[in-house]
Design a protein around this motif. Sequence first.
Motif, PDB file in Angstrom:
ATOM      1  N   GLY A   8      44.941  48.135 -22.516  1.00 61.59           N
ATOM      2  CA  GLY A   8      44.080  47.815 -21.392  1.00 61.59           C
ATOM      3  C   GLY A   8      44.209  48.821 -20.273  1.00 61.59           C
ATOM      4  O   GLY A   8      44.604  49.958 -20.479  1.00 61.59           O
ATOM      5  N   TYR A  19      45.933  45.221 -10.942  1.00 68.39           N
ATOM      6  CA  TYR A  19      45.833  44.180 -11.960  1.00 68.39           C
ATOM      7  C   TYR A  19      45.881  44.824 -13.339  1.00 68.39           C
ATOM      8  O   TYR A  19      45.272  45.874 -13.555  1.00 68.39           O
ATOM      9  CB  TYR A  19      44.514  43.405 -11.811  1.00 68.39           C
ATOM     10  CG  TYR A  19      44.448  42.618 -10.525  1.00 68.39           C
ATOM     11  CD1 TYR A  19      44.858  41.297 -10.481  1.00 68.39           C
ATOM     12  CD2 TYR A  19      44.001  43.214  -9.348  1.00 68.39           C
ATOM     13  CE1 TYR A  19      44.816  40.582  -9.302  1.00 68.39           C
ATOM     14  CE2 TYR A  19      43.962  42.506  -8.161  1.00 68.39           C
ATOM     15  CZ  TYR A  19      44.368  41.190  -8.146  1.00 68.39           C
ATOM     16  OH  TYR A  19      44.330  40.489  -6.967  1.00 68.39           O
ATOM     17  N   VAL A  21      44.523  44.601 -16.873  1.00 71.29           N
ATOM     18  CA  VAL A  21      43.348  44.000 -17.499  1.00 71.29           C
ATOM     19  C   VAL A  21      43.283  44.456 -18.948  1.00 71.29           C
ATOM     20  O   VAL A  21      43.281  45.662 -19.229  1.00 71.29           O
ATOM     21  CB  VAL A  21      42.060  44.399 -16.745  1.00 71.29           C
ATOM     22  CG1 VAL A  21      40.831  43.826 -17.422  1.00 71.29           C
ATOM     23  CG2 VAL A  21      42.134  43.948 -15.284  1.00 71.29           C
ATOM     24  N   ALA A  25      38.532  42.250 -21.932  1.00 69.53           N
ATOM     25  CA  ALA A  25      37.765  41.871 -20.752  1.00 69.53           C
ATOM     26  C   ALA A  25      36.766  42.936 -20.327  1.00 69.53           C
ATOM     27  O   ALA A  25      35.913  42.678 -19.474  1.00 69.53           O
ATOM     28  CB  ALA A  25      38.708  41.572 -19.593  1.00 69.53           C
ATOM     29  N   LEU A  29      33.429  42.878 -17.724  1.00 74.44           N
ATOM     30  CA  LEU A  29      33.517  43.624 -16.474  1.00 74.44           C
ATOM     31  C   LEU A  29      32.435  44.688 -16.380  1.00 74.44           C
ATOM     32  O   LEU A  29      31.906  44.949 -15.298  1.00 74.44           O
ATOM     33  CB  LEU A  29      34.906  44.243 -16.309  1.00 74.44           C
ATOM     34  CG  LEU A  29      36.052  43.244 -16.120  1.00 74.44           C
ATOM     35  CD1 LEU A  29      37.384  43.973 -16.039  1.00 74.44           C
ATOM     36  CD2 LEU A  29      35.835  42.365 -14.894  1.00 74.44           C
ATOM     37  N   VAL A  59      37.880  40.852 -12.233  1.00 75.58           N
ATOM     38  CA  VAL A  59      39.143  41.582 -12.415  1.00 75.58           C
ATOM     39  C   VAL A  59      40.317  40.662 -12.132  1.00 75.58           C
ATOM     40  O   VAL A  59      41.282  40.599 -12.901  1.00 75.58           O
ATOM     41  CB  VAL A  59      39.199  42.841 -11.515  1.00 75.58           C
ATOM     42  CG1 VAL A  59      40.591  43.459 -11.525  1.00 75.58           C
ATOM     43  CG2 VAL A  59      38.159  43.857 -11.958  1.00 75.58           C
ATOM     44  N   ALA A  62      40.486  38.038 -15.073  1.00 82.32           N
ATOM     45  CA  ALA A  62      40.810  38.607 -16.388  1.00 82.32           C
ATOM     46  C   ALA A  62      42.171  39.271 -16.406  1.00 82.32           C
ATOM     47  O   ALA A  62      42.799  39.378 -17.454  1.00 82.32           O
ATOM     48  CB  ALA A  62      39.743  39.620 -16.808  1.00 82.32           C
ATOM     49  N   GLY A  63      42.610  39.713 -15.257  1.00 83.08           N
ATOM     50  CA  GLY A  63      43.859  40.471 -15.199  1.00 83.08           C
ATOM     51  C   GLY A  63      45.005  39.676 -14.616  1.00 83.08           C
ATOM     52  O   GLY A  63      44.816  38.661 -13.957  1.00 83.08           O
TER      53      GLY A  63
END
Length: 100
Positions: A8, A19, A21, A25, A29, A59, A62-63
Amino acid sequence: MSESEKSGLIIRILGEGQYDVGDDALDRLNELDAAVEAAIEAGDEAAFRPALEALLEGVRTAGGTHALDTFDESDLILPPGDASMDDVRSMLADDGLIPG
């Protein structure tokens, strides 16, 4: 975590933090990023603000918060939620804020 183990991206939201991620995701995004880009291209401030907030919230959701005690470089940098349309326009690459 070594670079080879990393999966990621590390995404920084300016003024807020980093973050972690996952790759899973990124499609979502990118959809949110496309809405930000479309609002900017249209000069539509009414659509821009909620689109930017949705991207930033995407973000955050998802993160996971990146460890504060590490000094890892961010893969992507996003503007803060109060950024102006001109500020965000200056940050856009050919494929938006989030490449892909």
